[in-house]
Design a protein around this motif. Structure first.
Motif, PDB file in Angstrom:
ATOM      1  N   ARG A  58      -7.265  57.312  20.385  1.00  0.00           N
ATOM      2  CA  ARG A  58      -6.569  58.348  20.070  1.00  0.00           C
ATOM      3  C   ARG A  58      -7.418  58.272  18.678  1.00  0.00           C
ATOM      4  O   ARG A  58      -7.499  59.657  17.743  1.00  0.00           O
ATOM      5  CB  ARG A  58      -4.994  58.991  19.944  1.00  0.00           C
ATOM      6  CG  ARG A  58      -4.227  59.393  21.125  1.00  0.00           C
ATOM      7  CD  ARG A  58      -3.038  58.924  21.327  1.00  0.00           C
ATOM      8  NE  ARG A  58      -2.655  59.207  22.287  1.00  0.00           N
ATOM      9  CZ  ARG A  58      -2.806  60.183  22.778  1.00  0.00           C
ATOM     10  NH1 ARG A  58      -2.938  61.332  22.240  1.00  0.00           N
ATOM     11  NH2 ARG A  58      -1.737  60.387  24.443  1.00  0.00           N
ATOM     12  N   ALA A  59      -7.062  57.384  17.691  1.00  0.00           N
ATOM     13  CA  ALA A  59      -7.745  57.329  16.492  1.00  0.00           C
ATOM     14  C   ALA A  59      -8.906  57.473  16.380  1.00  0.00           C
ATOM     15  O   ALA A  59      -9.689  57.828  15.362  1.00  0.00           O
ATOM     16  CB  ALA A  59      -7.145  55.550  15.639  1.00  0.00           C
ATOM     17  N   PHE A  60      -9.837  57.111  17.485  1.00  0.00           N
ATOM     18  CA  PHE A  60     -11.317  57.027  17.705  1.00  0.00           C
ATOM     19  C   PHE A  60     -11.954  59.013  17.659  1.00  0.00           C
ATOM     20  O   PHE A  60     -12.653  59.353  17.183  1.00  0.00           O
ATOM     21  CB  PHE A  60     -12.284  56.347  18.736  1.00  0.00           C
ATOM     22  CG  PHE A  60     -13.339  56.521  18.769  1.00  0.00           C
ATOM     23  CD1 PHE A  60     -14.646  55.989  18.178  1.00  0.00           C
ATOM     24  CD2 PHE A  60     -13.783  57.838  19.294  1.00  0.00           C
ATOM     25  CE1 PHE A  60     -15.519  56.270  18.716  1.00  0.00           C
ATOM     26  CE2 PHE A  60     -14.831  58.486  19.511  1.00  0.00           C
ATOM     27  CZ  PHE A  60     -16.688  57.170  19.641  1.00  0.00           C
ATOM     28  N   ALA A  61     -11.003  59.630  18.597  1.00  0.00           N
ATOM     29  CA  ALA A  61     -10.756  61.309  18.522  1.00  0.00           C
ATOM     30  C   ALA A  61     -10.903  61.671  17.504  1.00  0.00           C
ATOM     31  O   ALA A  61     -11.387  62.272  17.392  1.00  0.00           O
ATOM     32  CB  ALA A  61     -10.267  61.577  20.346  1.00  0.00           C
ATOM     33  N   ALA A  62      -9.660  61.091  16.714  1.00  0.00           N
ATOM     34  CA  ALA A  62      -9.948  61.934  15.387  1.00  0.00           C
ATOM     35  C   ALA A  62     -10.267  61.981  14.533  1.00  0.00           C
ATOM     36  O   ALA A  62     -10.659  62.721  13.499  1.00  0.00           O
ATOM     37  CB  ALA A  62      -8.194  61.579  14.911  1.00  0.00           C
ATOM     38  N   GLY A  63     -11.152  60.982  14.706  1.00  0.00           N
ATOM     39  CA  GLY A  63     -12.513  60.384  13.615  1.00  0.00           C
ATOM     40  C   GLY A  63     -13.450  60.979  14.294  1.00  0.00           C
ATOM     41  O   GLY A  63     -14.197  61.616  13.234  1.00  0.00           O
ATOM     42  N   LEU A  64     -13.945  61.169  14.715  1.00  0.00           N
ATOM     43  CA  LEU A  64     -14.606  62.079  15.726  1.00  0.00           C
ATOM     44  C   LEU A  64     -14.316  63.113  15.890  1.00  0.00           C
ATOM     45  O   LEU A  64     -16.156  63.576  14.699  1.00  0.00           O
ATOM     46  CB  LEU A  64     -14.567  61.677  17.333  1.00  0.00           C
ATOM     47  CG  LEU A  64     -15.947  62.554  18.129  1.00  0.00           C
ATOM     48  CD1 LEU A  64     -17.061  61.876  17.724  1.00  0.00           C
ATOM     49  CD2 LEU A  64     -15.401  62.733  19.571  1.00  0.00           C
ATOM     50  N   GLU A  65     -13.169  63.710  15.727  1.00  0.00           N
ATOM     51  CA  GLU A  65     -13.489  64.936  15.025  1.00  0.00           C
ATOM     52  C   GLU A  65     -14.144  65.693  13.428  1.00  0.00           C
ATOM     53  O   GLU A  65     -13.841  66.417  12.984  1.00  0.00           O
ATOM     54  CB  GLU A  65     -11.879  65.761  15.306  1.00  0.00           C
ATOM     55  CG  GLU A  65     -11.518  67.077  14.936  1.00  0.00           C
ATOM     56  CD  GLU A  65     -10.053  67.973  15.261  1.00  0.00           C
ATOM     57  OE1 GLU A  65      -9.244  66.762  15.742  1.00  0.00           O
ATOM     58  OE2 GLU A  65     -10.117  69.076  14.988  1.00  0.00           O
ATOM     59  N   LYS A  66     -13.514  64.610  12.696  1.00  0.00           N
ATOM     60  CA  LYS A  66     -13.535  64.349  11.217  1.00  0.00           C
ATOM     61  C   LYS A  66     -15.191  64.532  10.775  1.00  0.00           C
ATOM     62  O   LYS A  66     -15.384  65.297  10.324  1.00  0.00           O
ATOM     63  CB  LYS A  66     -13.075  64.161  10.404  1.00  0.00           C
ATOM     64  CG  LYS A  66     -11.889  63.977  10.297  1.00  0.00           C
ATOM     65  CD  LYS A  66     -11.079  63.212   8.524  1.00  0.00           C
ATOM     66  CE  LYS A  66      -8.980  63.875   8.472  1.00  0.00           C
ATOM     67  NZ  LYS A  66      -8.841  63.366   9.235  1.00  0.00           N
ATOM     68  N   VAL A  67     -15.707  63.761  11.857  1.00  0.00           N
ATOM     69  CA  VAL A  67     -16.814  63.290  11.384  1.00  0.00           C
ATOM     70  C   VAL A  67     -17.884  64.518  11.893  1.00  0.00           C
ATOM     71  O   VAL A  67     -18.585  65.035  10.755  1.00  0.00           O
ATOM     72  CB  VAL A  67     -17.767  62.080  11.761  1.00  0.00           C
ATOM     73  CG1 VAL A  67     -17.591  61.657  13.170  1.00  0.00           C
ATOM     74  CG2 VAL A  67     -18.951  62.028  10.849  1.00  0.00           C
ATOM     75  N   LEU A  68     -17.910  65.138  12.983  1.00  0.00           N
ATOM     76  CA  LEU A  68     -18.819  66.171  13.299  1.00  0.00           C
ATOM     77  C   LEU A  68     -18.256  67.819  12.503  1.00  0.00           C
ATOM     78  O   LEU A  68     -19.256  68.172  11.878  1.00  0.00           O
ATOM     79  CB  LEU A  68     -18.277  66.696  15.015  1.00  0.00           C
ATOM     80  CG  LEU A  68     -18.449  66.073  15.900  1.00  0.00           C
ATOM     81  CD1 LEU A  68     -18.442  65.499  17.712  1.00  0.00           C
ATOM     82  CD2 LEU A  68     -19.920  65.479  16.441  1.00  0.00           C
ATOM     83  N   GLY A  69     -16.508  67.397  12.280  1.00  0.00           N
ATOM     84  CA  GLY A  69     -16.885  68.456  11.028  1.00  0.00           C
ATOM     85  C   GLY A  69     -17.211  68.161   9.383  1.00  0.00           C
ATOM     86  O   GLY A  69     -17.882  69.140   8.850  1.00  0.00           O
ATOM     87  N   HIS A  70     -17.640  67.200   9.669  1.00  0.00           N
ATOM     88  CA  HIS A  70     -18.421  66.847   8.050  1.00  0.00           C
ATOM     89  C   HIS A  70     -19.919  67.922   8.239  1.00  0.00           C
ATOM     90  O   HIS A  70     -20.139  67.563   7.433  1.00  0.00           O
ATOM     91  CB  HIS A  70     -17.852  65.384   8.160  1.00  0.00           C
ATOM     92  CG  HIS A  70     -18.521  64.486   7.042  1.00  0.00           C
ATOM     93  ND1 HIS A  70     -18.652  65.347   5.075  1.00  0.00           N
ATOM     94  CD2 HIS A  70     -20.351  64.164   6.441  1.00  0.00           C
ATOM     95  CE1 HIS A  70     -19.487  64.474   4.600  1.00  0.00           C
ATOM     96  NE2 HIS A  70     -20.502  64.578   5.399  1.00  0.00           N
TER      97      HIS A  70
END
Ligand SMILES: Nc1ncnc2c1ncn2[C@@H]1O[C@H](COP(=O)(O)OP(=O)(O)O)[C@@H](O)[C@H]1O
Ligand SMILES: Cc1ncc(C[n+]2csc(CCOP(=O)(O)OP(=O)(O)O)c2C)c(N)n1
Ligand SMILES: [Mg+2]
Length: 305
Positions: free
Chosen positions: A94-106
């Motif tokens: 779950r933490a990976f998925a949340a981080g993935l969303e953030k970096v893709l947004g960045h």
């Protein structure tokens, strides 16, 4: 066990499509009508690229940034990624998925698909495919260096090495050095600006020395690097001092994700970069420290084996 270079050499025997660029470049270059698709894939493995106790959001960041860095090296603008994921601990996933969303947004990049499998309790290995559109054609390759060109690098080198050492020693994972290791920045804007006038370009993932040697080999010429010119950050120097040894290590550890490029000596650079060497006749890598010739170290950079 087969080494990375031995295995890729076997693949080179049949990767004959021109889009594969002889498996000698950072990415595949696929011409489709008037467009040019740039495709790259890089993996990260637990205990090889990240520690088991790493922050999963940092792992997601680095997986995306290291792939976008290959697009940057071809002057491409990213359009999307596909993720290859191994399930493990639920909180981690779950933490990976949340981080993935953030970096893709960045980076403003879309998640287009991927695949998910179980890891059955083993170490994790994650993969990412990144797709981009070449902003400039011809797409810079590793093979275009010309005698007399100046060799440049963006940013500073060695920060990820120092960051890894600090994290490994159990220090706080904060500050510019830990950030350089955990959250490298893909030089996308720089790559797009540079693409129209560089003779050759690649990113530095395995270390300046081994990657410059790869550029020299691809270009069938020699490259001379002056270790005294290698850009070091104040944080790197205050932690690891400024000696020939610390410069050699900054040039051969890897995980830098800066751009390495050759441009004509009279080119006016449109990005911040440091001249670290020049392209010469002959082949391979030559090292200097100012006026002195320096012997090549036994390992020029990171190689999987
Ligand atoms: N397993 C593989 N299958 C096909 N091509 C590969 C494989 N591993 C590496 N390559 C290719 O070999 C070349 C060198 O790879 P690598 O050194 O990992 O490049 P980079 O540092 O840009 O990721 C690239 O063209 C890459 O696509
Ligand atoms: C736990 C851990 N140990 C060591 C390293 C150092 N390290 C591992 S792989 C690597 C080089 C880059 O990885 P690679 O898979 O070769 O990337 P590519 O050249 O394919 O882009 C470095 C410096 C690390 N990142 N993490
Ligand atoms: Mg790779």
């Amino acid at each position: 066990m087969t080494t990375e270079s031995a295995f890729i050499n076997i693949l080179r025997g049949f990767a004959k499509d021109p889009a594969a660029r002889g498996l000698l470049d950072d990415a595949a270059v696929v011409e489709i009508g008037d467009s040019c698709l740039i495709i790259t894939h890089d993996m990260m493995a637990e205990d090889v690229h990240f520690k088991s106790n790493a922050n999963p959001a940092d792992v997601a960041w680095k997986l995306v940034a290291s792939n976008l860095s290959d697009l940057a090296a071809k002057g491409a603008s990213p359009i999307g990624v596909l993720l290859g994921f191994m399930l493990g601990d639920d909180d981690w996933d779950r933490a990976f998925a949340a981080g993935l969303e953030k970096v893709l947004g960045h980076y403003g990049v879309a998640l287009l698909g991927g695949d998910t499998v179980s890891n059955r309790g083993d170490k994790r290995a994650l993969g990412l495919t990144a797709l981009g559109i070449a902003a400039n054609r011809p797409v810079p390759s590793r093979a275009g260096a010309q005698v007399g060109d100046i060799l440049y690098v963006t940013g500073t080198l060695g920060d990820a090495l120092a960051g890894f050492e600090l994290i490994d020693a159990g220090f706080d994972e904060v500050g510019p050095l830990a950030d350089a290791f955990n959250r490298p920045q893909a030089r996308l804007a720089e790559g797009q600006k540079l693409a129209p006038f560089v003779h050759a370009m690649m990113d530095i993932s395995d270390g300046l020395l081994i990657d410059a040697e790869r550029m020299a080999t691809a270009s069938r010429l020699g490259i001379e690097i002056d270790l005294a010119c290698i850009p070091l950050s104040p944080a790197y120097v205050s932690y690891r001092t400024d000696s020939l040894e610390s410069r050699m290590q900054a040039a051969s550890w890897g995980d830098d994700y800066e751009l390495l490029f050759c441009a004509p000596a009279d080119a006016r650079l449109n990005v911040d970069a440091t001249a670290v060497g020049r392209v010469i006749a002959g082949g391979g890598l030559t090292l200097r420290n100012g006026d002195e010739l320096v012997k090549l170290p036994p390992t020029l950079g990171y190689q999987h084996h």
